[in-house]
Write a protein that holds these residues in place. Structure first.
Motif, PDB file in Angstrom:
ATOM      1  N   SER A  45     -23.537  11.026  -4.268  1.00 66.19           N
ATOM      2  CA  SER A  45     -24.915  11.256  -3.829  1.00 66.19           C
ATOM      3  C   SER A  45     -25.622   9.969  -3.421  1.00 66.19           C
ATOM      4  O   SER A  45     -26.703  10.014  -2.841  1.00 66.19           O
ATOM      5  CB  SER A  45     -25.712  11.963  -4.933  1.00 66.19           C
ATOM      6  OG  SER A  45     -25.797  11.151  -6.089  1.00 66.19           O
ATOM      7  N   GLY A  46     -25.036   8.815  -3.765  1.00 63.28           N
ATOM      8  CA  GLY A  46     -25.606   7.548  -3.295  1.00 63.28           C
ATOM      9  C   GLY A  46     -26.450   6.805  -4.308  1.00 63.28           C
ATOM     10  O   GLY A  46     -27.298   5.992  -3.927  1.00 63.28           O
ATOM     11  N   LYS A  47     -26.223   7.040  -5.612  1.00 58.49           N
ATOM     12  CA  LYS A  47     -27.033   6.348  -6.632  1.00 58.49           C
ATOM     13  C   LYS A  47     -26.819   4.836  -6.562  1.00 58.49           C
ATOM     14  O   LYS A  47     -27.775   4.068  -6.441  1.00 58.49           O
ATOM     15  CB  LYS A  47     -26.656   6.859  -8.038  1.00 58.49           C
ATOM     16  CG  LYS A  47     -26.876   8.344  -8.248  1.00 58.49           C
ATOM     17  CD  LYS A  47     -26.642   8.753  -9.684  1.00 58.49           C
ATOM     18  CE  LYS A  47     -25.218   8.538 -10.163  1.00 58.49           C
ATOM     19  NZ  LYS A  47     -24.231   9.396  -9.458  1.00 58.49           N
ATOM     20  N   SER A  48     -25.564   4.408  -6.663  1.00 58.21           N
ATOM     21  CA  SER A  48     -25.279   2.967  -6.629  1.00 58.21           C
ATOM     22  C   SER A  48     -25.623   2.371  -5.271  1.00 58.21           C
ATOM     23  O   SER A  48     -26.075   1.223  -5.183  1.00 58.21           O
ATOM     24  CB  SER A  48     -23.814   2.701  -6.978  1.00 58.21           C
ATOM     25  OG  SER A  48     -23.548   3.044  -8.330  1.00 58.21           O
ATOM     26  N   THR A  49     -25.394   3.158  -4.218  1.00 59.90           N
ATOM     27  CA  THR A  49     -25.749   2.680  -2.874  1.00 59.90           C
ATOM     28  C   THR A  49     -27.236   2.376  -2.787  1.00 59.90           C
ATOM     29  O   THR A  49     -27.643   1.334  -2.260  1.00 59.90           O
ATOM     30  CB  THR A  49     -25.367   3.734  -1.817  1.00 59.90           C
ATOM     31  OG1 THR A  49     -23.953   3.942  -1.850  1.00 59.90           O
ATOM     32  CG2 THR A  49     -25.781   3.279  -0.424  1.00 59.90           C
ATOM     33  N   LEU A  50     -28.073   3.271  -3.325  1.00 63.30           N
ATOM     34  CA  LEU A  50     -29.521   3.042  -3.296  1.00 63.30           C
ATOM     35  C   LEU A  50     -29.884   1.799  -4.089  1.00 63.30           C
ATOM     36  O   LEU A  50     -30.684   0.962  -3.619  1.00 63.30           O
ATOM     37  CB  LEU A  50     -30.262   4.257  -3.852  1.00 63.30           C
ATOM     38  CG  LEU A  50     -31.795   4.095  -3.972  1.00 63.30           C
ATOM     39  CD1 LEU A  50     -32.419   3.791  -2.610  1.00 63.30           C
ATOM     40  CD2 LEU A  50     -32.429   5.322  -4.602  1.00 63.30           C
ATOM     41  N   LEU A  51     -29.315   1.637  -5.270  1.00 57.90           N
ATOM     42  CA  LEU A  51     -29.624   0.456  -6.079  1.00 57.90           C
ATOM     43  C   LEU A  51     -29.187  -0.816  -5.364  1.00 57.90           C
ATOM     44  O   LEU A  51     -29.880  -1.843  -5.411  1.00 57.90           O
ATOM     45  CB  LEU A  51     -28.976   0.567  -7.460  1.00 57.90           C
ATOM     46  CG  LEU A  51     -29.889   1.144  -8.562  1.00 57.90           C
ATOM     47  CD1 LEU A  51     -30.385   2.539  -8.205  1.00 57.90           C
ATOM     48  CD2 LEU A  51     -29.166   1.181  -9.905  1.00 57.90           C
ATOM     49  N   ASN A  52     -28.042  -0.767  -4.689  1.00 56.81           N
ATOM     50  CA  ASN A  52     -27.579  -1.926  -3.916  1.00 56.81           C
ATOM     51  C   ASN A  52     -28.560  -2.263  -2.795  1.00 56.81           C
ATOM     52  O   ASN A  52     -28.834  -3.440  -2.517  1.00 56.81           O
ATOM     53  CB  ASN A  52     -26.198  -1.650  -3.320  1.00 56.81           C
ATOM     54  CG  ASN A  52     -25.085  -1.785  -4.336  1.00 56.81           C
ATOM     55  OD1 ASN A  52     -25.197  -2.535  -5.295  1.00 56.81           O
ATOM     56  ND2 ASN A  52     -24.007  -1.051  -4.128  1.00 56.81           N
ATOM     57  N   LEU A  53     -29.072  -1.236  -2.145  1.00 57.50           N
ATOM     58  CA  LEU A  53     -30.037  -1.457  -1.065  1.00 57.50           C
ATOM     59  C   LEU A  53     -31.335  -2.042  -1.602  1.00 57.50           C
ATOM     60  O   LEU A  53     -31.899  -2.982  -1.017  1.00 57.50           O
ATOM     61  CB  LEU A  53     -30.314  -0.139  -0.336  1.00 57.50           C
ATOM     62  CG  LEU A  53     -29.144   0.466   0.462  1.00 57.50           C
ATOM     63  CD1 LEU A  53     -29.501   1.875   0.928  1.00 57.50           C
ATOM     64  CD2 LEU A  53     -28.777  -0.417   1.650  1.00 57.50           C
ATOM     65  N   LEU A  54     -31.820  -1.496  -2.710  1.00 56.22           N
ATOM     66  CA  LEU A  54     -33.063  -2.008  -3.302  1.00 56.22           C
ATOM     67  C   LEU A  54     -32.906  -3.453  -3.764  1.00 56.22           C
ATOM     68  O   LEU A  54     -33.833  -4.264  -3.639  1.00 56.22           O
ATOM     69  CB  LEU A  54     -33.490  -1.132  -4.476  1.00 56.22           C
ATOM     70  CG  LEU A  54     -33.895   0.316  -4.151  1.00 56.22           C
ATOM     71  CD1 LEU A  54     -34.228   1.060  -5.438  1.00 56.22           C
ATOM     72  CD2 LEU A  54     -35.079   0.358  -3.188  1.00 56.22           C
ATOM     73  N   ALA A  55     -31.719  -3.774  -4.294  1.00 53.79           N
ATOM     74  CA  ALA A  55     -31.481  -5.122  -4.807  1.00 53.79           C
ATOM     75  C   ALA A  55     -31.141  -6.121  -3.710  1.00 53.79           C
ATOM     76  O   ALA A  55     -31.046  -7.323  -3.968  1.00 53.79           O
ATOM     77  CB  ALA A  55     -30.359  -5.083  -5.846  1.00 53.79           C
ATOM     78  N   GLY A  56     -30.953  -5.627  -2.468  1.00 58.91           N
ATOM     79  CA  GLY A  56     -30.599  -6.519  -1.370  1.00 58.91           C
ATOM     80  C   GLY A  56     -29.134  -6.912  -1.367  1.00 58.91           C
ATOM     81  O   GLY A  56     -28.735  -7.821  -0.634  1.00 58.91           O
TER      82      GLY A  56
END
Length: 542
Positions: free
Chosen positions: A360-371
């Motif tokens: 669903s993209g949980k880690s992907t979202l956190l990676n995006l938020l963290a840059g």
């Protein structure tokens, strides 16, 4: 079913069990607890019969089947995942293999051993049917799906899976076996929340005996009805779930301490009397009587000092109200659209839980938020005065391991004094000589603590945490949770631990591929609103 009678076991000078006796009954669900090094793994080996006690006996029925799940897997390759889980399913898997080998020989009626082959085929077929072999592949596929494997993974090469996914396959093989006794060592370690919930239901429903170690409080509370505690060479049993065990252990500790203090006061009083009157002939009889009484008193052992782990997050500077904002985020991997025009605003002081099933993209979202990674389109805005820190499991796995805990800190922060770094290590339960412990021998939980300590050295006011509780034991999880509850900044996190979610989350973001829903309340409110504990809950079946 399995009975320990006066069992003694030690390795060199380390004594693990002294005169241990207890019984494991059919259908029991048992949680095994105790400090690291107390002997939990040794008890598993004694139960399964791969080790024998130094003294005493372990009695098992002759035809007892035992399945064991451990935190290691073989170098699997060359089979599909479905083939691998069937092959490793104990007797029923062996029966399936033998039937496949015998079937071609049934077409050779003129062979000199045809009668023996036919008879053997009949025996194996009967046993295979009794073990549920004719729906073996269907049950295997259902179990693997329950543990979160996709149809493509189930039909794909097992050698292409990562270590965590192979652990799921190994667990699936034990569940497929349906042995009389399942010995499960941390079965939830590599599972997402949906798979944990599925496993929890499976274990509740099974009529088989289960003995498990587990760092998930909810699983222990919902599955087990008996706790076996190993500590200081002894075993104590408690009837009830993990919460009841903690309550009973706490009450027992209070009684022990009160008994010890009472006896110490009595001993001190009598010793003062003896010391005061030992030189007076008129009191000699009373002195001797009290001295004999003291010799006969069975001394209450001094209570152990239990040092609760405490993490101290440093005070942080105040950020602006709008801490981090995602505007129209889009992210795809090939043809798979993970995020499509995702908008999100996280405000100061929020504790946002990001939920969603695998993919669903949980880690992907956190990676995006963290840059850490870049969106295909859209942007992430960092608010005023925000100091961000980012934790992912690989941070713990990527510690250099070149020296001690203190050396790792000195290499990472060369401008800081040793006193400051020792204080930092101590805040994360590396106190005294523990700072000299080689990083290479740290457990997964210890590495996580060290990585968290490094992350927080810069006094961040925004924490982005991807599964921070992985590999942490129950007491360390509680310490981390207490620290985060006292943290004055903002937290965005992913966790599969429901106790963690219940206590920490003030808002929930639920993801599915290409979509996002916000629930403006706590995790319990999310559960009440949706009627489910996780977005992709699956029904357990056997």
């Amino acid at each position: 079913m399995i009975a320990f009678a006066n069992v003694h076991k030690q390795y060199g000078k380390q004594i693990l069990f002294t005169g241990v006796s207890f019984q494991l009954d059919p259908g029991q669900k048992v949680g095994l607890v105790g400090p690291n090094g107390a002997g939990k793994s040794t008890l598993f080996r004694l139960l399964e019969g791969s080790e024998e006690p130094d003294k005493g006996s372990v009695e098992r029925p002759r035809r007892l089947s035992i399945g064991v799940f451990r935190q290691d897997v073989g170098d699997w390759r060359g089979r599909t995942v479905l083939e691998q889980v069937v092959a490793d399913a104990g007797e029923v898997g062996a029966m399936a293999k033998e039937l496949a080998e015998l079937e071609p020989r049934l077409s050779e009626p003129d062979a000199p051993d045809f009668d023996q082959v036919l008879e053997r085929y009949g025996d194996v077929q009967e046993r295979f049917a009794a073990l549920g072999g004719y729906d073996l592949e269907a049950r295997a596929a259902s179990i693997l799906a329950g543990l979160g494997l996709s149809p493509e993974q189930i039909e794909g090469d097992v050698g292409a899976l990562s270590g965590g996914w192979k652990m799921r396959v190994a667990l699936g093989a034990v569940l497929l076996m349906q042995p009389d006794v399942m010995l499960l060592d941390e079965p939830t370690n590599h599972l997402d929340l949906e798979s944990i919930l599925w496993l929890e239901q499976f274990l509740r429903d099974t009529s088989k005996t289960v003995v498990m170690t587990c760092h998930d409080r909810d699983v222990m509370n919902r599955v087990v009805g008996r706790i076996v505690e190993i500590d200081a060479g002894k075993i104590r049993t408690f009837t009830g779930d993990y919460d009841f065990y903690e309550q009973q252990r706490g009450e027992a500790a209070k009684r022990h301490e009160a008994e010890y203090k009472s006896q110490q006061a009595l001993l001190a009083k009598e010793e003062r009397f003896i010391e005061r009157f030992k030189g007076q002939p008129s009191k000699s009889s009373a002195v001797q009587s009290r001295a004999r009484m003291l010799e006969k008193i069975e001394r209450v052992e001094a209570p152990k000092k239990v040092i609760e782990k405490r993490f101290a997050f440093p005070a942080c500077d105040r950020s602006g109200e709008r801490v981090i904002e995602a505007i129209g985020l889009c992210k795809s991997y090939g043809d798979k659209h993970v995020h499509d025009q995702l908008d999100l605003l996280v405000q100061r002081g929020e504790k946002l839980a990001v939920m969603g099933e695998n993919g669903s993209g949980k880690s992907t979202l956190l990676n995006l938020l963290a840059g850490v990674s870049k969106a295909d389109s859209g942007q992430v805005k960092i608010g005023a005065s925000v100091q961000m820190a980012w934790f992912a499991q690989q941070h713990a796995d990527n510690l250099s391991g070149r020296g001690s805990v203190l050396a790792e800190l000195e290499a990472r922060f060369p401008m800081s004094g040793q006193g400051t770094l020792r204080q930092l290590a101590g805040a994360f339960s590396f106190s005294g000589d523990e700072v000299d412990k080689p990083v290479s021998v740290l457990s997964g939980g210890e590495k996580t603590r060290l990585a968290l300590a490094m992350m927080l050295f810069a006094r961040p006011n925004l924490l982005i945490l991807d599964e921070p509780t992985n590999h942490l034991d129950l007491t360390t999880k509680r310490a981390l949770l207490d620290a985060l509850l006292g943290f004055e900044g903002t937290v965005v996190f992913v966790s599969h631990d429901r106790a963690f979610l219940r206590a920490l989350a003030t808002r929930v973001l639920e993801l599915s591929p290409g979509k996002a829903w916000e629930y403006p309340g706590s995790y319990p409110e999310y559960v009440a609103s949706t009627g489910r504990e996780a977005p992709g809950m699956r029904v357990a079946g056997r």
